[in-house]
Scaffold this motif. Structure first.
Motif, PDB file in Angstrom:
ATOM      1  N   PRO A   7       0.815  -1.226   0.000  1.00  0.00           N
ATOM      2  CA  PRO A   7       0.000   0.000   0.000  1.00  0.00           C
ATOM      3  C   PRO A   7       0.842   1.265   0.000  1.00  0.00           C
ATOM      4  N   SER A   8       1.944   1.233   0.730  1.00  0.00           N
ATOM      5  CA  SER A   8       2.831   2.388   0.807  1.00  0.00           C
ATOM      6  C   SER A   8       4.251   1.884   1.042  1.00  0.00           C
ATOM      7  N   PRO A   9       5.158   2.093   0.074  1.00  0.00           N
ATOM      8  CA  PRO A   9       6.511   1.563   0.231  1.00  0.00           C
ATOM      9  C   PRO A   9       7.214   2.113   1.471  1.00  0.00           C
ATOM     10  N   GLY A  10       8.023   1.275   2.078  1.00  0.00           N
ATOM     11  CA  GLY A  10       8.784   1.664   3.256  1.00  0.00           C
ATOM     12  C   GLY A  10       9.551   0.463   3.770  1.00  0.00           C
ATOM     13  N   PRO A  11      10.253   0.601   4.887  1.00  0.00           N
ATOM     14  CA  PRO A  11      11.041  -0.513   5.418  1.00  0.00           C
ATOM     15  C   PRO A  11      10.185  -1.763   5.631  1.00  0.00           C
ATOM     16  N   VAL A  48      11.331  -2.759  -4.560  1.00  0.00           N
ATOM     17  CA  VAL A  48       9.967  -2.297  -4.821  1.00  0.00           C
ATOM     18  C   VAL A  48       9.233  -2.048  -3.508  1.00  0.00           C
ATOM     19  N   THR A  49       9.378  -2.976  -2.560  1.00  0.00           N
ATOM     20  CA  THR A  49       8.683  -2.875  -1.280  1.00  0.00           C
ATOM     21  C   THR A  49       9.127  -1.659  -0.486  1.00  0.00           C
ATOM     22  N   GLU A  50      10.413  -1.384  -0.516  1.00  0.00           N
ATOM     23  CA  GLU A  50      10.952  -0.317   0.332  1.00  0.00           C
ATOM     24  C   GLU A  50      11.014   1.043  -0.361  1.00  0.00           C
ATOM     25  N   GLY A  51      10.652   1.096  -1.651  1.00  0.00           N
ATOM     26  CA  GLY A  51      10.616   2.370  -2.352  1.00  0.00           C
ATOM     27  C   GLY A  51      11.927   2.797  -2.969  1.00  0.00           C
ATOM     28  N   ASP A  52      12.917   1.895  -3.051  1.00  0.00           N
ATOM     29  CA  ASP A  52      14.145   2.216  -3.769  1.00  0.00           C
ATOM     30  C   ASP A  52      13.849   2.420  -5.255  1.00  0.00           C
ATOM     31  N   LEU A  53      12.825   1.731  -5.755  1.00  0.00           N
ATOM     32  CA  LEU A  53      12.333   1.929  -7.116  1.00  0.00           C
ATOM     33  C   LEU A  53      11.028   2.714  -7.047  1.00  0.00           C
ATOM     34  N   PRO A  54      10.774   3.594  -8.013  1.00  0.00           N
ATOM     35  CA  PRO A  54       9.538   4.386  -7.981  1.00  0.00           C
ATOM     36  C   PRO A  54       8.311   3.507  -8.157  1.00  0.00           C
ATOM     37  N   VAL A  55       7.196   3.943  -7.586  1.00  0.00           N
ATOM     38  CA  VAL A  55       5.941   3.194  -7.704  1.00  0.00           C
ATOM     39  C   VAL A  55       5.454   3.232  -9.144  1.00  0.00           C
ATOM     40  N   HIS A  56       5.234   2.064  -9.724  1.00  0.00           N
ATOM     41  CA  HIS A  56       4.646   1.965 -11.061  1.00  0.00           C
ATOM     42  C   HIS A  56       3.177   1.557 -11.014  1.00  0.00           C
ATOM     43  N   TRP A 117       5.927  -5.169 -10.644  1.00  0.00           N
ATOM     44  CA  TRP A 117       6.234  -3.740 -10.575  1.00  0.00           C
ATOM     45  C   TRP A 117       5.172  -2.950 -11.352  1.00  0.00           C
ATOM     46  N   ASP A 118       5.007  -3.303 -12.629  1.00  0.00           N
ATOM     47  CA  ASP A 118       3.952  -2.693 -13.441  1.00  0.00           C
ATOM     48  C   ASP A 118       2.647  -3.469 -13.364  1.00  0.00           C
ATOM     49  N   ALA A 119       2.728  -4.744 -13.025  1.00  0.00           N
ATOM     50  CA  ALA A 119       1.555  -5.615 -12.926  1.00  0.00           C
ATOM     51  C   ALA A 119       1.745  -6.529 -11.729  1.00  0.00           C
ATOM     52  N   ASP A 120       0.633  -6.985 -11.153  1.00  0.00           N
ATOM     53  CA  ASP A 120       0.718  -7.839  -9.970  1.00  0.00           C
ATOM     54  C   ASP A 120       1.474  -9.124 -10.275  1.00  0.00           C
ATOM     55  N   ALA A 253      30.794  -5.598 -14.780  1.00  0.00           N
ATOM     56  CA  ALA A 253      29.361  -5.542 -15.073  1.00  0.00           C
ATOM     57  C   ALA A 253      28.611  -5.332 -13.761  1.00  0.00           C
ATOM     58  N   ILE A 254      27.670  -4.393 -13.762  1.00  0.00           N
ATOM     59  CA  ILE A 254      26.863  -4.105 -12.580  1.00  0.00           C
ATOM     60  C   ILE A 254      25.491  -4.698 -12.804  1.00  0.00           C
ATOM     61  N   ALA A 255      25.134  -5.705 -12.000  1.00  0.00           N
ATOM     62  CA  ALA A 255      23.982  -6.545 -12.308  1.00  0.00           C
ATOM     63  C   ALA A 255      22.668  -6.041 -11.725  1.00  0.00           C
ATOM     64  N   GLY A 256      22.684  -5.173 -10.720  1.00  0.00           N
ATOM     65  CA  GLY A 256      21.447  -4.820 -10.035  1.00  0.00           C
ATOM     66  C   GLY A 256      20.646  -3.747 -10.739  1.00  0.00           C
ATOM     67  N   ILE A 257      19.360  -3.688 -10.422  1.00  0.00           N
ATOM     68  CA  ILE A 257      18.497  -2.635 -10.937  1.00  0.00           C
ATOM     69  C   ILE A 257      18.635  -1.364 -10.108  1.00  0.00           C
ATOM     70  N   HIS A 258      19.189  -1.497  -8.893  1.00  0.00           N
ATOM     71  CA  HIS A 258      19.381  -0.353  -7.993  1.00  0.00           C
ATOM     72  C   HIS A 258      20.787  -0.425  -7.425  1.00  0.00           C
TER      73      HIS A 258
END
Length: 335
Positions: A7-11, A48-56, A117-120, A253-258
């Motif tokens: 519902p709301s990203p955070g720790p 995604v859960t903690e909000g390191d990535l923006p809400v899609h 992220w974009d879909a459940d 090579a940097i493998a992560g999305i964040h």
């Protein structure tokens, strides 16, 4: 159905991942309805859960390493029938028409969309997937073993390709979680010497058990210069550390999305002699097919830790705290 949502990203330890009810999704045109059997727990789910990535998608259900059974289909969903076992991965769809898709780089498609992220996604009893992006899973892999292959394995394989490791080369892996321990098995099977640099003692033991030539702390020096390195840990401070131990012409090579911020680099000690930094962005369906074939051929297996689907919050918390080696997998204990 029962499902997790954000519902709301955070720790994650503050309860940002919530367990509750959601409608069973209706498959759209070209989509399959999949009953989830297992779902791997990926660090991207944590981002995604903690909000390191923006809400899609508001209130999204995370999870993109899904093994499940086809139980329904929308119009024009070709190639699968009810009862088929399928894999659902991170890349959910692309436009198929842009210049990136046309040249075989669909992972760079500006219109790409992502599972969880974009879909459940798969932290639920049911999910959907476009049939064109569902994966047939090799026989002989059980549901728990197959789940981490669908992102951790595929992304690790793409990162290995991006690192341009020469035949018989010396590879350094920074971080040794779900993706790295699968990547290591592919590299070893292809004749590489693998050095692991990671903070966890259990992860270092696993690396040695899998055949790594050495396993040391993330900031330690490997015993020899590296031809290539892959950064799996989302720690920007490790970028100059890894660059300094690359041999001439080496690739990081940097493998992560964040990734946390990278400190300033010194040209002489970290970039000169044609050292390179390359990012890794998602994967293509061709990457997935190639990796799954290699996994079967070389006997690549994930070290897994099973959690009930109803305890996904604990699994993500344990991932964040580094309480397990290998990969966590959620097992549907609801339906």
């Amino acid at each position: 159905m029962r499902a997790w949502s954000i519902p709301s990203p955070g720790p994650v330890e503050a309860g940002s991942l919530r367990w509750g009810g959601k409608p069973v999704p209706a498959p759209g045109a070209g989509e399959l309805l999949v009953r989830v059997r297992t779902c791997g727990v990926c660090r991207t789910d944590l981002h995604v859960t903690e909000g390191d990535l923006p809400v899609h998608r508001a209130g999204v259900t995370p999870g993109h390493e899904v093994v499940g059974e086809v139980v329904g289909a929308g119009p024009a969903a070709d190639g699968f029938t009810v009862g088929d076992r399928v894999g659902v991965a991170w890349l959910r769809s692309t436009d198929g028409t842009c210049r990136y898709c046309a040249r075989g780089a669909e992972n760079l498609c500006p219109a790409s969309r992502y599972t969880g992220w974009d879909a459940d996604g798969g932290y639920a009893e049911y999910t959907t997937v476009p049939a064109a992006f569902a994966h047939r899973l090799p026989p002989g892999l059980d549901d728990v073993a197959a789940a981490p292959l669908l992102c951790a394995g595929i992304i690790g394989y793409r990162a290995l390709r991006r690192a341009s490791l020469p035949p018989g080369g010396r590879l350094g892996l920074y971080g040794f979680g779900g993706s790295a321990h699968l990547c290591a098995q592919v590299a070893l099977a292809q004749g590489a010497t693998v050095h692991v640099l990671t903070r966890g003692a259990a992860a270092r033991r696993l690396a040695l058990d899998l055949g790594a030539a050495s396993a040391r702390d993330a900031y330690a020096m490997p015993p020899e210069p590296l031809d290539s390195a892959i950064l799996f840990a989302p720690v920007g401070d490790l970028v100059p550390v890894a660059l300094r131990v690359l041999d001439r012409g080496g690739v990081l090579a940097i493998a992560g999305i964040h990734l946390s911020d990278i400190p300033g680099l010194r040209y002489e000690s970290e970039l000169f002699y044609e050292r390179e930094i390359r990012s890794v962005t998602s994967n293509t369906r061709a990457d997935a097919r190639e990796f799954l074939e290699l996994a079967v051929r070389h006997g690549v297996r994930a070290t897994t830790h099973a959690y009930p689907l109803s305890r996904a919050d604990r699994a993500l918390g344990d991932l964040k705290a580094g309480r397990f080696d290998g990969a966590a997998v959620l097992v549907n204990d609801v339906s």
